[in-house]
Design an enzyme around this catalytic site. Structure first.
Site, PDB file in Angstrom:
ATOM      1  N   HIS A 264       1.512  -4.436   3.250  1.00  0.00           N
ATOM      2  CA  HIS A 264       0.852  -3.715   4.179  1.00  0.00           C
ATOM      3  C   HIS A 264       1.611  -2.434   4.549  1.00  0.00           C
ATOM      4  O   HIS A 264       2.624  -2.175   4.046  1.00  0.00           O
ATOM      5  CB  HIS A 264       0.817  -4.399   5.676  1.00  0.00           C
ATOM      6  CG  HIS A 264      -0.380  -3.950   6.528  1.00  0.00           C
ATOM      7  ND1 HIS A 264       0.005  -2.694   7.317  1.00  0.00           N
ATOM      8  CD2 HIS A 264      -1.357  -4.178   6.779  1.00  0.00           C
ATOM      9  CE1 HIS A 264      -1.184  -2.570   7.976  1.00  0.00           C
ATOM     10  NE2 HIS A 264      -2.154  -3.258   7.684  1.00  0.00           N
ATOM     11  N   ASP A 318      -5.037 -11.288   6.278  1.00  0.00           N
ATOM     12  CA  ASP A 318      -5.976 -11.833   5.308  1.00  0.00           C
ATOM     13  C   ASP A 318      -5.220 -13.255   4.702  1.00  0.00           C
ATOM     14  O   ASP A 318      -6.023 -13.874   3.888  1.00  0.00           O
ATOM     15  CB  ASP A 318      -6.243 -11.146   4.037  1.00  0.00           C
ATOM     16  CG  ASP A 318      -7.199  -9.973   4.842  1.00  0.00           C
ATOM     17  OD1 ASP A 318      -8.151 -10.264   5.708  1.00  0.00           O
ATOM     18  OD2 ASP A 318      -7.199  -8.873   4.297  1.00  0.00           O
TER      19      ASP A 318
HETATM   20  N1  ACO Z   1       2.166  -8.045  -4.270  1.00  0.00           N
HETATM   21  C1  ACO Z   1       3.080  -7.717  -4.833  1.00  0.00           C
HETATM   22  N2  ACO Z   1       3.627  -6.490  -4.707  1.00  0.00           N
HETATM   23  C2  ACO Z   1       3.332  -5.791  -3.762  1.00  0.00           C
HETATM   24  C3  ACO Z   1       1.897  -6.217  -3.108  1.00  0.00           C
HETATM   25  C4  ACO Z   1       1.529  -7.211  -2.903  1.00  0.00           C
HETATM   26  N3  ACO Z   1       0.543  -7.960  -2.546  1.00  0.00           N
HETATM   27  N4  ACO Z   1       1.985  -4.999  -2.041  1.00  0.00           N
HETATM   28  C5  ACO Z   1       2.731  -3.870  -2.465  1.00  0.00           C
HETATM   29  N5  ACO Z   1       3.674  -4.467  -3.225  1.00  0.00           N
HETATM   30  C6  ACO Z   1       4.703  -3.574  -4.000  1.00  0.00           C
HETATM   31  C7  ACO Z   1       3.998  -2.634  -4.835  1.00  0.00           C
HETATM   32  O1  ACO Z   1       4.129  -3.182  -6.101  1.00  0.00           O
HETATM   33  C8  ACO Z   1       4.959  -1.685  -4.849  1.00  0.00           C
HETATM   34  O2  ACO Z   1       6.056  -1.967  -5.515  1.00  0.00           O
HETATM   35  P1  ACO Z   1       7.057  -0.703  -6.254  1.00  0.00           P
HETATM   36  O3  ACO Z   1       7.675   0.224  -5.115  1.00  0.00           O
HETATM   37  O4  ACO Z   1       8.293  -1.408  -6.788  1.00  0.00           O
HETATM   38  O5  ACO Z   1       6.373   0.241  -6.929  1.00  0.00           O
HETATM   39  C9  ACO Z   1       5.511  -1.437  -3.437  1.00  0.00           C
HETATM   40  O6  ACO Z   1       4.967  -2.899  -2.817  1.00  0.00           O
HETATM   41  C10 ACO Z   1       4.475  -0.395  -2.607  1.00  0.00           C
HETATM   42  O7  ACO Z   1       3.022  -0.875  -2.716  1.00  0.00           O
HETATM   43  P2  ACO Z   1       1.975  -0.160  -2.436  1.00  0.00           P
HETATM   44  O8  ACO Z   1       0.688  -0.602  -3.171  1.00  0.00           O
HETATM   45  O9  ACO Z   1       2.342   1.302  -2.753  1.00  0.00           O
HETATM   46  O10 ACO Z   1       1.827  -0.061  -1.025  1.00  0.00           O
HETATM   47  P3  ACO Z   1       0.468   0.282  -0.170  1.00  0.00           P
HETATM   48  O11 ACO Z   1       1.055   0.538   1.329  1.00  0.00           O
HETATM   49  O12 ACO Z   1      -0.046   1.614  -0.728  1.00  0.00           O
HETATM   50  O13 ACO Z   1      -0.378  -0.705  -0.262  1.00  0.00           O
HETATM   51  C11 ACO Z   1      -1.686  -2.568   0.329  1.00  0.00           C
HETATM   52  C12 ACO Z   1      -0.718  -1.483   0.938  1.00  0.00           C
HETATM   53  C13 ACO Z   1      -3.069  -1.939  -0.205  1.00  0.00           C
HETATM   54  C14 ACO Z   1      -2.135  -3.522   1.558  1.00  0.00           C
HETATM   55  C15 ACO Z   1      -0.831  -3.601  -0.709  1.00  0.00           C
HETATM   56  O14 ACO Z   1       0.416  -4.301  -0.111  1.00  0.00           O
HETATM   57  C16 ACO Z   1      -1.867  -4.782  -1.232  1.00  0.00           C
HETATM   58  O15 ACO Z   1      -2.306  -4.242  -2.303  1.00  0.00           O
HETATM   59  N6  ACO Z   1      -1.849  -5.881  -0.969  1.00  0.00           N
HETATM   60  C17 ACO Z   1      -2.700  -6.782  -1.447  1.00  0.00           C
HETATM   61  C18 ACO Z   1      -4.033  -6.928  -0.965  1.00  0.00           C
HETATM   62  C19 ACO Z   1      -4.212  -7.060   0.394  1.00  0.00           C
HETATM   63  O16 ACO Z   1      -3.729  -8.335   1.029  1.00  0.00           O
HETATM   64  N7  ACO Z   1      -4.679  -6.160   1.250  1.00  0.00           N
HETATM   65  C20 ACO Z   1      -5.115  -6.565   2.719  1.00  0.00           C
HETATM   66  C21 ACO Z   1      -4.199  -5.613   3.604  1.00  0.00           C
HETATM   67  S1  ACO Z   1      -4.455  -5.972   5.356  1.00  0.00           S
HETATM   68  C22 ACO Z   1      -6.010  -5.223   5.931  1.00  0.00           C
HETATM   69  O17 ACO Z   1      -6.616  -4.497   5.085  1.00  0.00           O
HETATM   70  C23 ACO Z   1      -6.957  -5.790   6.617  1.00  0.00           C
END
Ligand code: ACO
Length: 382
Positions: A264, A318
C-alpha cells in the site's frame, strides 16, 4: 515554471486536498472516519449510519438516522427502463462495467444537472447510495439468466442487497458480515478513486458522473480490482503447502512480481481493515472447517511477511475480503462492485467537501515532447 525536481510520480506525498472526512496513519494502522476508529464503526454501526457520518460530518441522532434510512428505502427501486437497459447488457460483461453504465443511466432517469443546490445534491446522493445495490444485484441476476428482484423496503441496506442478489434473506450473522464489509470499504482518504471523484467534482460535473468516474478508477487491479485478483491468486496457489514454491517460481520469473492483496502506498504495517476482515473470517470459520483458500491466505501472509515485511509491505484490505465474500456465496467479479457500494459513501463525502470553496483541479506537467515542430503536408511525408 515546474521543474523535474518538483515531479512526484503517482503524486506520492503530495497533498491534493484538505479533508476532514477521514484520517489515516499508515505507520500505526490507524484509520478513522470523522475521528472514529473504523474498527469501532464496523462493530457498532450500520452502513447507513456510517454513510451519514461521512457525508454530514457527525453521527446521526436516532431521528436523523430513521429519516435517512426511510429515504434510502424509498429510493432503492430503479425505473423499469433502467431494468430493461440492464437486461440488454452482455451477460459476459464485467459487473463493474455494468455498474459504470448503470450509474450514468441512473443520472438520466433521476437528473441532477447542476450542483448549486445543496438540497438537490443531498437528494441525488441518497438516490445514488440507495440505487447502487439495486444496480449491482440486477446485473448479477440477469447475466445468470434470472429475473431481477425488486428491493424490499422492510429490510436494511445490507440485508436487502443480499435478498436482491440471492432471492432469500440473509441470516443475521451474514447480514452483519456484509454490513461490516460495506463499513470497512466506505472511506480511505485520498486514494485513486476518491481523487478521481474530487477531480471530476471540481469541474462541477453532476454527481452521477462523479461516482461513475470513481467507479472506473476503482475497477483497476492496482486498486479495488485487487480483491478479485487476490482470490484468483489463492485459487492458483491451491493449497498452503504450495505457497512457497509458487512464490519462489513467480519471483524467479519476475523479480518485481506483485503479490495481489499486499502493499500500500500509505500503510507500512498491516492495514487495519485487513485485521478486522481476518477477525471476521476467523469468526465465520470458527464453527465450520476452514476453507482451503483461507488456510492458503494465512500461509501466504506468513511467507510474504518474511520476504516483504522488512520493506513495510503487508496485507491490505483486499487480502482477506475475497475469502469472506466467497464464503458468503458472492461471485468473484461482484467483489469490486460491493467495494463500490461501500466506497460511494466516501466518494460522496469528498464530493460535498470539494464543492465548498471549489477550485478546478489543473495540475502541471513536466513536458518531455518536441516543441516547434514544422508541419509537413501529408503528400510530402516519406
Ligand atoms: N508484491 C511485491 N512487491 C511489492 C508489492 C506487492 N504487492 N507492492 C509493492 N511492492 C514493492 C515494489 O516492487 C517496489 O519494490 P522496489 O522498491 O524494490 O522497486 C516497492 O514495493 C514499492 O512499490 P510501488 O509499486 O512503487 O508502490 P506503490 O505505492 O506505487 O503501489 C500498490 C502501491 C499499487 C498498492 C502496490 O503495493 C501493489 O501493486 N499491490 C498489489 C495490488 C493491490 O493489492 N492493490 C490494492 C491496494 S489497496 C486498495 O486499493 C483498496
Amino acid at each position: 515554471m515546474t521543474t523535474e525536481a518538483d515531479y512526484k510520480p503517482g503524486l506520492e506525498d503530495v497533498p491534493a486536498a484538505k479533508s476532514a472526512v477521514s484520517f489515516l496513519d499508515g505507520k500505526k494502522a490507524v484509520l478513522e472516519y470523522r475521528g472514529i476508529p473504523v474498527e469501532v464503526l464496523a462493530k457498532e454501526s450500520c452502513f447507513e449510519e456510517v454513510s451519514w457520518l461521512l457525508i454530514k460530518g457527525d453521527l446521526p441522532t436516532q431521528k436523523q438516522l430513521a429519516d435517512f434510512d426511510h429515504d434510502l428505502r424509498q429510493k432503492r427501486a430503479i425505473h423499469f427502463r433502467l431494468k430493461d437497459l440492464i437486461r440488454c447488457m452482455p451477460p459476459d460483461g464485467h459487473p463493474m462495467d455494468a455498474l459504470h453504465a448503470g450509474v450514468s443511466a441512473l443520472g438520466m432517469f433521476y437528473p441532477c444537472p447542476t450542483v448549486s443546490d445543496p438540497a438537490k445534491n443531498w437528494d441525488a446522493s441518497c438516490r445514488i447510495l440507495a440505487a447502487l445495490p439495486t444496480l449491482v444485484a440486477a446485473f448479477a441476476r440477469v447475466r445468470r439468466g434470472e429475473e431481477i428482484i425488486d428491493p424490499r423496503p422492510d429490510l436494511d441496506l445490507a440485508a436487502n442487497f443480499y435478498y436482491m442478489l440471492f432471492g432469500k434473506e440473509p441470516s443475521p450473522a451474514t447480514r452483519k458480515v456484509l454490513d461490516a464489509c460495506l463499513v470497512l470499504h466506505a472511506e480511505h482518504t485520498m486514494n485513486a478513486s476518491t481523487f478521481t471523484a474530487r477531480v471530476t467534482g471540481s469541474t462541477l460535473a453532476n454527481p452521477y458522473h462523479v461516482i461513475g468516474a470513481a467507479i472506473g478508477s476503482l475497477s483497476g487491479p492496482l486498486h479495488g480490482g485487487a480483491n478479485e485478483e487476490a482470490l484468483r491468486q489463492l485459487e492458483e496457489i491451491g493449497a498452503p503447502d504450495n505457497v512457497k514454491p509458487w512464490l519462489d517460481a513467480k519471483r524467479a520469473a519476475d523479480a518485481k512480481y506483485k503479490v495481489m492483496g499486499i502493499g500500500h502506498r500509505v500503510y507500512k504495517v498491516k492495514d487495519a481493515r485487513a485485521t478486522v476482515l481476518q477477525e471476521i473470517a476467523e469468526h465465520m470459520f470458527a464453527e465450520t472447517a476452514r476453507p482451503k483458500n483461507y488456510e492458503t491466505a494465512l500461509e501466504l501472509e506468513r511467507v510474504c511477511a518474511g520476504i516483504y515485511g522488512p520493506k513495510g509491505i503487508y496485507p491490505n484490505v483486499d487480502f482477506y475480503s475475497g475469502v469472506v465474500y466467497q464464503a458468503l456465496g458472492i461471485p468473484t467479479d461482484v467483489f469490486t462492485p460491493i467495494f463500490a457500494i461501500g466506497r460511494t459513501a466516501g466518494w460522496l463525502a469528498h464530493w460535498n467537501e470539494q464543492l465548498v470553496g471549489n477550485r478546478i483541479f489543473r495540475p502541471e506537467q513536466i513536458s518531455t515532447g518536441k516543441t516547434g515542430v514544422k508541419y509537413v503536408p501529408l503528400e510530402q511525408r516519406a
